[in-house]
Design an enzyme around this catalytic site. Structure first.
Site, PDB file in Angstrom:
ATOM      1  N   GLU A 115     -49.265 -19.009 -21.373  1.00  0.00           N
ATOM      2  CA  GLU A 115     -47.893 -18.817 -20.886  1.00  0.00           C
ATOM      3  C   GLU A 115     -47.733 -17.485 -20.141  1.00  0.00           C
ATOM      4  OE1 GLU A 115     -46.190 -21.340 -20.887  1.00  0.00           O
ATOM      5  OE2 GLU A 115     -46.590 -22.524 -22.693  1.00  0.00           O
ATOM      6  N   HIS A 138     -42.690 -15.561 -27.419  1.00  0.00           N
ATOM      7  CA  HIS A 138     -42.557 -17.020 -27.464  1.00  0.00           C
ATOM      8  C   HIS A 138     -43.074 -17.532 -28.800  1.00  0.00           C
ATOM      9  CE1 HIS A 138     -42.876 -21.242 -26.581  1.00  0.00           C
ATOM     10  NE2 HIS A 138     -44.193 -21.231 -26.630  1.00  0.00           N
ATOM     11  N   HIS A 140     -42.596 -21.013 -32.010  1.00  0.00           N
ATOM     12  CA  HIS A 140     -42.259 -22.417 -32.274  1.00  0.00           C
ATOM     13  C   HIS A 140     -41.485 -22.526 -33.594  1.00  0.00           C
ATOM     14  CE1 HIS A 140     -46.130 -23.694 -29.844  1.00  0.00           C
ATOM     15  NE2 HIS A 140     -45.208 -23.169 -29.077  1.00  0.00           N
ATOM     16  N   GLU A 168     -22.529 -12.686 -37.321  1.00  0.00           N
ATOM     17  CA  GLU A 168     -23.228 -11.659 -36.544  1.00  0.00           C
ATOM     18  C   GLU A 168     -23.794 -12.200 -35.224  1.00  0.00           C
ATOM     19  OE1 GLU A 168     -27.522 -12.013 -38.874  1.00  0.00           O
ATOM     20  OE2 GLU A 168     -26.944 -10.133 -37.940  1.00  0.00           O
ATOM     21  N   HIS A 209     -40.024 -27.853 -27.976  1.00  0.00           N
ATOM     22  CA  HIS A 209     -41.198 -26.972 -27.882  1.00  0.00           C
ATOM     23  C   HIS A 209     -40.998 -25.655 -28.642  1.00  0.00           C
ATOM     24  CE1 HIS A 209     -44.623 -25.171 -25.278  1.00  0.00           C
ATOM     25  NE2 HIS A 209     -44.381 -24.383 -26.298  1.00  0.00           N
TER      26      HIS A 209
HETATM   27  O1  2HA Z   1     -50.284 -22.365 -27.565  1.00  0.00           O
HETATM   28  O2  2HA Z   1     -47.288 -21.819 -27.508  1.00  0.00           O
HETATM   29  O3  2HA Z   1     -46.662 -22.853 -25.161  1.00  0.00           O
HETATM   30  C1  2HA Z   1     -49.503 -21.394 -26.999  1.00  0.00           C
HETATM   31  C2  2HA Z   1     -48.185 -21.962 -26.720  1.00  0.00           C
HETATM   32  C3  2HA Z   1     -47.993 -22.673 -25.451  1.00  0.00           C
HETATM   33 ZN    ZN Z   2     -45.472 -22.827 -27.050  1.00  0.00          ZN
END
Ligand code: 2HA
Ligand code: ZN
Length: 274
Positions: A115, A138, A140, A168, A209
């Site tokens: 990414e 980033h 998940h 908050e 995602h």
């Molecule tokens: O594996 O999260 O979006 C890495 C990620 C791809």
């Molecule tokens: Zn990801």
């Protein structure tokens, strides 16, 4: 100074393990990048061994000559504290903003996160808005992802519903949250869509995602992610009990909160519900 002795590197590694402990990084899921300060580059550059220049896959002229600490593609967040020299890297951007080269780390080979184009385009947008932005994260997180199957994929709905779940929230993310519809990850298109939202927001949700967050430092960025996901967890609990809230925070109550906490809450999120 050795790279692993630098405070910004310690903070970066701690954030990777904190995210793992939250359950946000199954397998090699998620990635982190940090735009280094000039003095941080100067403090560790004696360790740099530049590799080959490679195409970024997108153009980020606003980041020409910058250095980033970044997680490696295919690397597991849970392994970062155990072997940072294998799992993370410092990458330099060329003077055109078209290429990068690894100057430290990834000692067993590899490249920065898949990414990287999204991270860099987000950094470019955020740096132009305020140079204090340095972190793009980033992950998940399960509750936020779950909501992308039941709420409309609309910035206004996600922001308002998540604001309502914890007092908050509007103070922590007053600008709101953007939502990217499902797209193929890793490429330029999703990077463009995300960086467009980052002009307005510090948080972007990728449907089915995960989530991206931007901030000035590790504490603020991790705290932002944590706050959004906690709020999503409460909403998942509420929706699991009922599709009707008996009571909630009302638009005028948000306006009163905004006044006392000195934040601006855009009126587009304070719409009347049926
Ligand atoms: O594996 O999260 O979006 C890495 C990620 C791809
Ligand atoms: Zn990801």
């Amino acid at each position: 100074m050795k790279v692993l002795e630098a405070e910004f590197v310690k903070g970066f590694i701690r954030m990777c393990s904190d995210g793992w402990e939250q359950g946000w990084h199954e397998r090699n899921g998620g990635n982190l990048s940090y735009r280094m300060k000039d003095e941080e580059v100067a403090a560790v550059e004696e360790n740099f061994v530049p590799g080959e220049w490679k195409e970024i896959g997108t153009s980020v002229p606003g980041l020409a000559g910058e250095y980033f600490l970044v997680t490696g593609s295919g690397k597991y967040m849970r392994n970062v504290p155990l072997d940072p020299e294998d799992t993370i890297a410092i990458a330099e951007i060329d003077q055109a903003g078209e290429k990068y080269r690894v100057v430290w780390g990834l000692k067993n080979g590899g490249r920065p996160t898949s990414e990287f184009p999204s991270h860099l385009m987000n950094h470019e947008v955020k740096k132009a808005i305020d140079p204090r932005y340095r972190v793009i994260y980033h992950c998940h997180p399960a509750n936020t992802i779950a909501l992308t199957f039941v709420l409309p994929l609309d910035d206004k709905v996600f922001t308002r519903e998540l604001w309502e779940m914890a007092t908050e929230c509007p103070v922590v993310f007053p600008a709101g949250i953007g939502v990217v519809p499902w797209m193929v990850p890793g490429g330029r298109d999703i990077a463009v869509a995300t960086s467009k939202l980052m002009k307005t927001y510090d948080v972007a949700i990728w449907a089915h995602h995960g989530m991206f967050a931007a901030g000035f430092d590790f504490d603020l960025t991790f705290g932002l992610m944590h706050t959004v996901e906690k709020s999503a967890e409460i909403l998942v609990k509420v929706l699991s009990m009922t599709d009707h809230k008996r009571q909630t925070i009302q638009p005028d109550q948000f306006r009163a909160l905004a006044k006392d906490f000195h934040v601006t809450l855009p009126e587009k999120f304070l719409y009347e519900k049926d």
